[in-house]
Design a protein around this motif. Sequence first.
Motif, PDB file in Angstrom:
ATOM      1  N   SER A 120       0.707  -1.174  -0.207  1.00 18.68           N
ATOM      2  CA  SER A 120       0.103  -0.056   0.025  1.00 18.68           C
ATOM      3  C   SER A 120       0.793   1.085   0.119  1.00 18.68           C
ATOM      4  CB  SER A 120      -1.047   0.019   1.408  1.00 18.68           C
ATOM      5  OG  SER A 120       0.084  -0.034   2.369  1.00 18.68           O
ATOM      6  N   LEU A 121      -0.022   2.466  -0.025  1.00 17.78           N
ATOM      7  CA  LEU A 121       0.847   3.719  -0.086  1.00 17.78           C
ATOM      8  C   LEU A 121       1.298   3.878   1.219  1.00 17.78           C
ATOM      9  CD1 LEU A 121       1.073   6.470  -1.148  1.00 17.78           C
ATOM     10  CD2 LEU A 121      -1.282   7.041  -0.449  1.00 17.78           C
ATOM     11  N   LEU A 122       0.801   3.582   2.455  1.00 20.90           N
ATOM     12  CA  LEU A 122       1.171   3.742   3.640  1.00 20.90           C
ATOM     13  C   LEU A 122       2.488   2.706   3.779  1.00 20.90           C
ATOM     14  CD1 LEU A 122       0.864   4.064   6.765  1.00 20.90           C
ATOM     15  CD2 LEU A 122      -0.373   2.191   7.145  1.00 20.90           C
ATOM     16  N   ALA A 123       2.597   1.645   3.421  1.00 25.12           N
ATOM     17  CA  ALA A 123       3.844   0.715   3.478  1.00 25.12           C
ATOM     18  C   ALA A 123       5.314   1.490   2.804  1.00 25.12           C
ATOM     19  CB  ALA A 123       3.951  -0.619   2.656  1.00 25.12           C
ATOM     20  N   ALA A 124       4.484   1.961   1.494  1.00 25.23           N
ATOM     21  CA  ALA A 124       5.810   2.824   0.902  1.00 25.23           C
ATOM     22  C   ALA A 124       6.446   4.130   1.528  1.00 25.23           C
ATOM     23  CB  ALA A 124       5.221   3.231  -0.575  1.00 25.23           C
ATOM     24  N   ILE A 125       5.371   4.781   2.134  1.00 25.39           N
ATOM     25  CA  ILE A 125       5.641   6.383   2.967  1.00 25.39           C
ATOM     26  C   ILE A 125       6.449   5.675   4.225  1.00 25.39           C
ATOM     27  CG2 ILE A 125       4.830   7.661   4.866  1.00 25.39           C
ATOM     28  CD1 ILE A 125       2.143   7.805   2.749  1.00 25.39           C
ATOM     29  N   ILE A 126       6.036   4.598   4.676  1.00 27.57           N
ATOM     30  CA  ILE A 126       7.020   4.049   6.071  1.00 27.57           C
ATOM     31  C   ILE A 126       8.613   3.793   5.523  1.00 27.57           C
ATOM     32  CG2 ILE A 126       7.253   2.492   7.796  1.00 27.57           C
ATOM     33  CD1 ILE A 126       4.364   2.253   7.935  1.00 27.57           C
ATOM     34  N   ILE A 127       8.428   2.980   4.441  1.00 28.06           N
ATOM     35  CA  ILE A 127       9.876   2.564   3.976  1.00 28.06           C
ATOM     36  C   ILE A 127      10.542   3.837   3.655  1.00 28.06           C
ATOM     37  CG2 ILE A 127      10.937   1.680   1.662  1.00 28.06           C
ATOM     38  CD1 ILE A 127      10.617  -0.642   3.617  1.00 28.06           C
TER      39      ILE A 127
ATOM     40  N   VAL B 284      11.890  10.555  -4.030  1.00 24.66           N
ATOM     41  CA  VAL B 284      11.560  10.698  -5.415  1.00 24.66           C
ATOM     42  C   VAL B 284      12.186   9.485  -6.128  1.00 24.66           C
ATOM     43  CG1 VAL B 284      11.446  11.682  -7.514  1.00 24.66           C
ATOM     44  CG2 VAL B 284      10.788  12.942  -5.466  1.00 24.66           C
ATOM     45  N   GLY B 285      13.357   9.321  -6.087  1.00 25.30           N
ATOM     46  CA  GLY B 285      14.122   8.121  -7.097  1.00 25.30           C
ATOM     47  C   GLY B 285      14.179   6.789  -6.612  1.00 25.30           C
ATOM     48  N   GLU B 286      13.710   6.578  -5.138  1.00 23.47           N
ATOM     49  CA  GLU B 286      13.726   5.121  -4.919  1.00 23.47           C
ATOM     50  C   GLU B 286      12.836   4.305  -5.483  1.00 23.47           C
ATOM     51  OE1 GLU B 286      15.905   3.814  -3.208  1.00 23.47           O
ATOM     52  OE2 GLU B 286      14.656   1.994  -3.506  1.00 23.47           O
ATOM     53  N   THR B 287      13.463   2.984  -5.957  1.00 24.51           N
ATOM     54  CA  THR B 287      12.624   2.159  -6.933  1.00 24.51           C
ATOM     55  C   THR B 287      12.603   0.772  -6.396  1.00 24.51           C
ATOM     56  OG1 THR B 287      13.811   3.413  -8.783  1.00 24.51           O
ATOM     57  CG2 THR B 287      12.626   1.277  -9.330  1.00 24.51           C
ATOM     58  N   MET B 288      13.536   0.088  -5.932  1.00 28.23           N
ATOM     59  CA  MET B 288      13.395  -1.031  -5.696  1.00 28.23           C
ATOM     60  C   MET B 288      12.457  -1.471  -4.390  1.00 28.23           C
ATOM     61  SD  MET B 288      14.244  -3.988  -6.797  1.00 28.23           S
ATOM     62  CE  MET B 288      13.479  -5.317  -6.397  1.00 28.23           C
ATOM     63  N   ALA B 289      13.006  -0.738  -3.275  1.00 22.88           N
ATOM     64  CA  ALA B 289      12.239  -0.988  -1.956  1.00 22.88           C
ATOM     65  C   ALA B 289      10.739  -0.692  -2.231  1.00 22.88           C
ATOM     66  CB  ALA B 289      12.741  -0.176  -0.832  1.00 22.88           C
ATOM     67  N   VAL B 290      10.638   0.243  -3.103  1.00 21.78           N
ATOM     68  CA  VAL B 290       9.153   0.716  -3.274  1.00 21.78           C
ATOM     69  C   VAL B 290       8.270  -0.492  -4.081  1.00 21.78           C
ATOM     70  CG1 VAL B 290       7.457   2.447  -4.234  1.00 21.78           C
ATOM     71  CG2 VAL B 290       9.481   3.258  -2.971  1.00 21.78           C
ATOM     72  N   ILE B 291       8.862  -0.692  -4.937  1.00 23.47           N
ATOM     73  CA  ILE B 291       8.271  -1.817  -5.898  1.00 23.47           C
ATOM     74  C   ILE B 291       8.012  -3.038  -4.931  1.00 23.47           C
ATOM     75  CG2 ILE B 291       8.942  -3.751  -7.687  1.00 23.47           C
ATOM     76  CD1 ILE B 291      10.181  -1.905  -9.251  1.00 23.47           C
ATOM     77  N   MET B 292       9.006  -3.165  -4.052  1.00 23.88           N
ATOM     78  CA  MET B 292       8.612  -4.671  -3.170  1.00 23.88           C
ATOM     79  C   MET B 292       7.541  -4.588  -2.196  1.00 23.88           C
ATOM     80  SD  MET B 292      12.637  -5.730  -2.646  1.00 23.88           S
ATOM     81  CE  MET B 292      12.416  -7.335  -1.523  1.00 23.88           C
ATOM     82  N   VAL B 293       7.166  -3.310  -1.807  1.00 21.83           N
ATOM     83  CA  VAL B 293       5.950  -2.965  -0.835  1.00 21.83           C
ATOM     84  C   VAL B 293       4.678  -2.270  -1.364  1.00 21.83           C
ATOM     85  CG1 VAL B 293       7.892  -3.057   0.990  1.00 21.83           C
ATOM     86  CG2 VAL B 293       6.831  -0.767  -0.015  1.00 21.83           C
ATOM     87  N   ALA B 294       4.732  -1.524  -2.366  1.00 20.51           N
ATOM     88  CA  ALA B 294       3.808  -0.639  -2.676  1.00 20.51           C
ATOM     89  C   ALA B 294       2.536  -1.345  -3.490  1.00 20.51           C
ATOM     90  CB  ALA B 294       4.254   0.639  -3.547  1.00 20.51           C
TER      91      ALA B 294
END
Lengths: 311, 291
Positions: free
Chosen positions: A154-161, A224-234
Motif C-alpha cells: 500500500s501507499l502507507l507501506a511505501a511512506i513508512i519505507i 522520489v528516486g527510490e525504486t526497488m524497495a518501493v516496488i517490493m511494498v507498494a
Amino acid sequence: MDSAIQQKTSRRVRAIEVTTKILFLVCSLVAALTLLLIIFFIFSNGIPAIMEVGAINFLTGRTWTPTHSTNPQFGMLPMLYATFISTIIAFILGSKIGKWGAIYLMFFCPKKIYRPIKTMVELLGGIPSVLYGFFGVAVILPFIRNNFGGTGNSLLAAIIILTMMILPTIINLGEAAIRAVPNHFYEGALSLGASKTESIFKVVVPAAKGGINGAYILGIGRAVGETMAVIMVAGNVSRMPGTLGDFFQTSTLLAPVRTLTSGIAMEMSYASGLHRDTLFGIGVVLFIIIISLNLTLAILNRNQTNYAKES
Amino acid sequence: MFKKAIKTVLGFAATATLGLALVACGGNNDSDTTPTTTAPTNESGSAGGTVIVAGSTTVAPVAQALADAFMAAHSGYTVEVQSMGTGAGMTAAIEGVADIGLASRNLNADELVTLDYQTFAIDGIVVITHESNPVSNLTYEQIRNIFLGNITNWSEVGGNNASIIVISRESGSGARGSFEYLANVVDDVMYDLIGQGSNGVLTSVEANANAIGYVTYGLVAGRRVSAVSVDGTPFSGAAAANGSYPFAIGFHMAFQQSGVNAATQTFLDWAMSSAGQAVVAAEEYVPAVSN
C-alpha cells in the motif's frame, strides 16, 4: 651546470603538471558527458512519445493500459500522484525526525552513546535499498495486513519505507550543517543571556539553514528516486488511491500505488514500441522533477550562508 | 613525499584512463565487428561460432538447458543465454543484438514484420492460490469471471467468505499476455496487486491467504501455493498437449526473417531435433515435436 639541472627538473615538473591537468580534465569530463548523454537519450526517446500521446493526456490521464489491444491509454497521473504523496508525507515525517535527531546528536547527546548512534545512522544510510524492501516485505506488510486489513502492499507501506530511507541522509547532512556553524554563534547567544534551547533553536539552527535545506532536498531526491524497495511494498497498481479531498481515509492509505520510478523499472524489460517510449516520457518528467528540486534549493539558499560549504 | 603522492595519483589516473579506453574500445569492437567476424568463421569452417540468445525470463531456464546440452555435443560453439524479458528479447532480435529472441507469448504484428519463430516447447500457466485455500478446482468460466472482477468473493466459488485478491503481472509480461489471451479477458482484467516478475506473484500469493494469481507450472514446486485444477483437469504435459487443459502456452525462438548465420541455424535445428526435444522433456516441459 647547476642551472641546467634546475631547468631540466623544472621542465620535467611542468610536463608532469600539464599531463596531470589533462588527465584530471578528462576525468571530470567523464561525469559531465555522462549527464549530457543521459539527458540526450531520455529526451530524444521521451519527447516524441509525449507528443504522440499528447502532453495533457500524458500528464493528466488516469488510465495506464499500455498493452490494450485496441485503445492503449498512457495516463501517468496516478504514478505522478503516488510519487508526490508518498514523497511529501515521508518528507514531513523524515525531515522532523531527522532534524531533531541531528540537533540531539549535536547538542544533547552524551559522549558515550554518540559514537554508537552515529555509526548506526551512517550504516543505515549505506544499506542497499533492496534490503529495506526485504524488511518491508517481512515486517511492515504483515504488520499492516494484520492491523488494518487488506494485503499490506500500500501507499502507507511505501511512506513508512521512504521515511526510514531518507532519515540517514537528513540526520548526517543536517548534523554536518549544524556542526559547521562557527562556535561563537552559540557562545555569543549564551553570553547574551539566552538559554541553551533558545541559543540552539533561535541562533545556531537558523544559521545552519542553508545546509539543512540541502539535506532536505537530497532526502526528497532519494524518496522520489527510490525504486526497488518501493516496488517490493507498494503493490504497483497504477490507479488513483483516492482524491485529495478524501485523502485522510484509511482506504486511501491502504490502497496499492505505483510510483514513477517503479513504473519505469517494472515495465521497461517487457515494453516495446510506443509503450517503451512512453516509459522514457516518464523519465523526462522524473528528470524535470529532480532538476526543479535542485533549482528550488538554489533559490532557497540564495541568501543563506552555507557554513558547511565554506569550511 | 609530495613527489610520491604525485606518482601515486598519476599511476592511478593512468590506469583508470587506460581501463576506460580499453572498455570503450572493447565496446566499439563488439558492436562493429560481431556480424563480420562470426560470418567468415562459419563460412570457412564447419565448426563453431557464437549464438546470442536473449528474452523471456520464463523461457530462459529451459533455453539455458538446451544451450548447455548443445555445447556439450558440439565443440567450438558458444551459446549465450540472457534473461531479460520477452519484450526486450524481441527488441534485441529485431535490432540484431541477439541472434535468437525468446518469447513466452505469441509474437505481435509489429514483431512479425521482421521476425520468424519456431515453437520448441509447451508449458502450462497454472492458476495459483494460497496453500490454505480450500478451493482446489475452478471452472474456466469461474477463473474468467474472477479476473474480470465479476466474482469477488471466495464464497461464490465454494470457498471461505472472504474477498478475492487478484494478483497480476506487469503490462507487457509474456505470461500475462498469454494468460489474458487464453482466459479471454484481454483488456478487461481487474487486479488488486501487481507482482514484479513471476516471483513477485508467488511471494504475494504466499503472503495473502485470499489471493489468486498465475505463473508457469515449472515455478510452483516448493512454494507455499497450490495450483487449482481447471474444469477438473490438473495441469500435466499430456493435458496441455491434447488441449484438455486450457492454459497451455508455447515457448518460441524468434529470429530474423532475412536469414541467420550458420551457427544460429545449427542451434535452431538442433533444438527441434529429437536430442533437443529430449532436453525439453527432461526439463519437464512438453516437447513441441512429438517423435
